[in-house]
Design a protein around this motif. Structure first.
Motif, PDB file in Angstrom:
ATOM      1  N   ALA A   1      12.462   0.877  -1.161  1.00 56.16           N
ATOM      2  CA  ALA A   1      11.300   0.650  -2.363  1.00 56.16           C
ATOM      3  C   ALA A   1      10.042   0.321  -1.426  1.00 56.16           C
ATOM      4  O   ALA A   1       9.206   0.503  -2.131  1.00 56.16           O
ATOM      5  N   GLU A   2      10.006  -0.227  -0.252  1.00 54.47           N
ATOM      6  CA  GLU A   2       8.916  -0.460   0.574  1.00 54.47           C
ATOM      7  C   GLU A   2       8.136   0.730   0.860  1.00 54.47           C
ATOM      8  O   GLU A   2       6.891   0.826   0.877  1.00 54.47           O
ATOM      9  N   SER A   3       9.049   2.032   1.213  1.00 58.12           N
ATOM     10  CA  SER A   3       8.492   3.129   1.748  1.00 58.12           C
ATOM     11  C   SER A   3       7.651   3.746   0.543  1.00 58.12           C
ATOM     12  O   SER A   3       6.463   4.256   0.769  1.00 58.12           O
ATOM     13  N   ASN A   4       8.485   3.790  -0.758  1.00 63.62           N
ATOM     14  CA  ASN A   4       7.692   4.032  -1.857  1.00 63.62           C
ATOM     15  C   ASN A   4       6.390   3.367  -2.088  1.00 63.62           C
ATOM     16  O   ASN A   4       5.125   4.167  -2.472  1.00 63.62           O
ATOM     17  N   ARG A   5       6.310   2.130  -1.796  1.00 65.76           N
ATOM     18  CA  ARG A   5       4.934   1.443  -1.827  1.00 65.76           C
ATOM     19  C   ARG A   5       3.830   1.768  -1.022  1.00 65.76           C
ATOM     20  O   ARG A   5       2.711   1.771  -1.383  1.00 65.76           O
ATOM     21  N   VAL A   6       4.283   2.087   0.133  1.00 64.14           N
ATOM     22  CA  VAL A   6       3.293   2.418   1.342  1.00 64.14           C
ATOM     23  C   VAL A   6       2.779   3.682   1.021  1.00 64.14           C
ATOM     24  O   VAL A   6       1.615   3.940   1.081  1.00 64.14           O
ATOM     25  N   GLU A   7       3.534   4.876   0.386  1.00 66.57           N
ATOM     26  CA  GLU A   7       3.433   6.249   0.119  1.00 66.57           C
ATOM     27  C   GLU A   7       2.248   5.915  -0.924  1.00 66.57           C
ATOM     28  O   GLU A   7       1.339   6.394  -0.757  1.00 66.57           O
ATOM     29  N   LEU A   8       2.484   5.278  -1.966  1.00 63.88           N
ATOM     30  CA  LEU A   8       1.576   5.036  -2.995  1.00 63.88           C
ATOM     31  C   LEU A   8       0.399   4.624  -2.692  1.00 63.88           C
ATOM     32  O   LEU A   8      -0.989   5.063  -3.066  1.00 63.88           O
ATOM     33  N   THR A   9       0.340   3.560  -1.716  1.00 66.91           N
ATOM     34  CA  THR A   9      -0.961   2.826  -1.208  1.00 66.91           C
ATOM     35  C   THR A   9      -1.716   3.659  -0.444  1.00 66.91           C
ATOM     36  O   THR A   9      -2.735   4.029  -0.458  1.00 66.91           O
ATOM     37  N   LEU A  10      -0.977   4.613   0.510  1.00 58.86           N
ATOM     38  CA  LEU A  10      -1.787   5.473   1.487  1.00 58.86           C
ATOM     39  C   LEU A  10      -2.414   6.641   0.688  1.00 58.86           C
ATOM     40  O   LEU A  10      -3.398   7.214   1.138  1.00 58.86           O
ATOM     41  N   ASP A  11      -1.869   7.079  -0.266  1.00 53.38           N
ATOM     42  CA  ASP A  11      -2.409   7.988  -1.167  1.00 53.38           C
ATOM     43  C   ASP A  11      -3.205   7.659  -2.136  1.00 53.38           C
ATOM     44  O   ASP A  11      -3.715   8.669  -2.833  1.00 53.38           O
ATOM     45  N   SER A  12      -3.473   6.352  -2.218  1.00 46.10           N
ATOM     46  CA  SER A  12      -4.364   5.886  -3.308  1.00 46.10           C
ATOM     47  C   SER A  12      -5.820   6.097  -3.323  1.00 46.10           C
ATOM     48  O   SER A  12      -6.179   6.165  -1.967  1.00 46.10           O
ATOM     49  N   MET A  13      -6.423   6.356  -4.477  1.00 46.37           N
ATOM     50  CA  MET A  13      -8.002   6.042  -4.128  1.00 46.37           C
ATOM     51  C   MET A  13      -8.607   4.947  -3.844  1.00 46.37           C
ATOM     52  O   MET A  13      -9.680   4.948  -2.951  1.00 46.37           O
ATOM     53  N   GLN A  14      -7.840   4.041  -4.004  1.00 45.85           N
ATOM     54  CA  GLN A  14      -8.426   2.627  -3.548  1.00 45.85           C
ATOM     55  C   GLN A  14      -8.445   2.524  -2.083  1.00 45.85           C
ATOM     56  O   GLN A  14      -9.282   1.919  -1.163  1.00 45.85           O
ATOM     57  N   PHE A  15      -7.275   2.986  -1.568  1.00 45.29           N
ATOM     58  CA  PHE A  15      -7.146   3.052  -0.060  1.00 45.29           C
ATOM     59  C   PHE A  15      -8.244   3.900   0.799  1.00 45.29           C
ATOM     60  O   PHE A  15      -9.026   3.356   1.574  1.00 45.29           O
ATOM     61  N   LYS A  16      -8.709   5.088   0.159  1.00 40.23           N
ATOM     62  CA  LYS A  16      -9.706   5.889   0.543  1.00 40.23           C
ATOM     63  C   LYS A  16     -11.094   5.236   0.287  1.00 40.23           C
ATOM     64  O   LYS A  16     -11.789   5.120   1.156  1.00 40.23           O
ATOM     65  N   ALA A  17     -11.122   4.752  -0.707  1.00 45.68           N
ATOM     66  CA  ALA A  17     -12.516   3.944  -0.917  1.00 45.68           C
ATOM     67  C   ALA A  17     -12.692   2.718  -0.113  1.00 45.68           C
ATOM     68  O   ALA A  17     -14.015   2.492   0.471  1.00 45.68           O
ATOM     69  N   THR A  18     -11.552   2.088   0.116  1.00 49.24           N
ATOM     70  CA  THR A  18     -11.548   0.912   1.028  1.00 49.24           C
ATOM     71  C   THR A  18     -12.075   1.191   2.366  1.00 49.24           C
ATOM     72  O   THR A  18     -12.908   0.622   3.047  1.00 49.24           O
ATOM     73  N   LEU A  19     -11.510   2.344   2.943  1.00 42.94           N
ATOM     74  CA  LEU A  19     -12.023   2.694   4.131  1.00 42.94           C
ATOM     75  C   LEU A  19     -13.418   3.149   4.249  1.00 42.94           C
ATOM     76  O   LEU A  19     -14.166   3.199   5.123  1.00 42.94           O
ATOM     77  N   ASP A  20     -13.537   4.028   3.272  1.00 44.47           N
ATOM     78  CA  ASP A  20     -15.131   4.640   3.278  1.00 44.47           C
ATOM     79  C   ASP A  20     -16.163   3.410   3.010  1.00 44.47           C
ATOM     80  O   ASP A  20     -17.205   3.491   3.615  1.00 44.47           O
ATOM     81  N   SER A  21     -15.784   2.454   2.501  1.00 44.63           N
ATOM     82  CA  SER A  21     -16.604   1.330   2.421  1.00 44.63           C
ATOM     83  C   SER A  21     -16.938   0.663   3.749  1.00 44.63           C
ATOM     84  O   SER A  21     -17.969   0.294   4.218  1.00 44.63           O
ATOM     85  N   LEU A  22     -15.794   0.498   4.359  1.00 41.18           N
ATOM     86  CA  LEU A  22     -16.060  -0.089   5.778  1.00 41.18           C
ATOM     87  C   LEU A  22     -16.730   0.810   6.738  1.00 41.18           C
ATOM     88  O   LEU A  22     -17.374   0.132   7.619  1.00 41.18           O
ATOM     89  N   ARG A  23     -16.438   1.991   6.575  1.00 39.51           N
ATOM     90  CA  ARG A  23     -17.053   2.994   7.484  1.00 39.51           C
ATOM     91  C   ARG A  23     -18.598   2.956   7.287  1.00 39.51           C
ATOM     92  O   ARG A  23     -19.588   2.899   8.007  1.00 39.51           O
ATOM     93  N   GLU A  24     -18.994   3.011   5.904  1.00 38.87           N
ATOM     94  CA  GLU A  24     -20.258   2.904   5.406  1.00 38.87           C
ATOM     95  C   GLU A  24     -20.876   1.758   6.072  1.00 38.87           C
ATOM     96  O   GLU A  24     -22.240   1.618   6.399  1.00 38.87           O
TER      97      GLU A  24
END
Length: 223
Positions: free
Chosen positions: A130-153
């Motif tokens: 169950a947690e592996s599925n949750r991790v996969e969905l999180t790391l593949d999500s647009m929100q994950f990318k947006a969060t890192l992009d915001s921090l980098r910016e």
């Protein structure tokens, strides 16, 4: 994340680039490297992501007035906290499984009735899936990318570092040191039991946060 989040303001009277911004950029790369490690199936990859996220949150929270506007810092911290919580279950399962197995190994074999080991394994196997599925969905999500992009910016804005910033950071570190001292006294004032356990937990969190902010600040030295 809302793209209207304010970035730190560049100061014309500064002499060097902010070590805090440099530290935040290191955490972005640490998260991305740990994500690649997770894809390769390497152990502790999720934990490494969460450590990098906690480091970034600590800097934003403690040095908020130094690194940027209150609104921008608060929104970015909230995004990072979301990421940490999304990945928290996987790490919690790892810790719980390890601890229960250790306790189980200490039991007198005569007290063990039935296929307990097998039941424990099945229980944690289900949680892991169950947690592996949750991790996969999180790391593949647009929100994950947006969060890192915001921090980098946020950390790449070119905001410079001056003596006022340096002195303000020293005050922040000193405050964190006093907080650790207070948490230690709280622990010492409790003999035992759940209240003391809670005090120990708060002290550990304070020590960890102090370590993170010192790591961020010390590349430029302290006076």
């Amino acid at each position: 994340m809302n793209k209207s989040v304010a970035s730190p303001t560049r100061r014309s009277d500064a002499a060097t680039i902010s070590p805090l911004d440099a530290f935040l950029l290191v955490q972005v790369e640490a998260v991305l490297e740990a994500k690649r490690s997770y894809r390769r199936g390497e152990p502790d990859a999720v934990h490494r992501i969460r450590v990098a996220v906690r480091r970034a949150i600590s800097v934003l929270t403690e040095f908020g007035s130094v690194v940027g506007s209150p609104t921008g810092v608060s929104e970015l911290s909230s995004e990072l906290l979301w990421l940490s919580k999304q990945l928290g279950g996987a790490r919690d399962r790892e810790v719980q499984q390890k601890r229960l197995c250790e306790l189980f190994a200490e039991l007198d074999p005569e007290l063990i009735v039935g296929p307990v080991r097998r039941r424990l394994q099945l229980h944690f196997d289900g949680l892991e899936m169950a947690e592996s599925n949750r991790v996969e969905l999180t790391l593949d999500s647009m929100q994950f990318k947006a969060t890192l992009d915001s921090l980098r910016e946020f950390a790449s804005s070119g905001r410079e570092w001056n003596e006022t910033d340096h002195n303000a950071a020293i005050v922040v570190v000193a405050h964190a040191e006093r907080r650790v001292t207070k948490r230690l006294r709280d622990v010492q004032s409790e003999a035992s039991g759940s209240v003391r356990d809670a005090a120990v937990h708060r002290m550990r969190k304070a020590v960890r946060r102090l370590r993170y902010i010192v790591e961020a600040f010390e590349p430029r030295g302290r006076t």
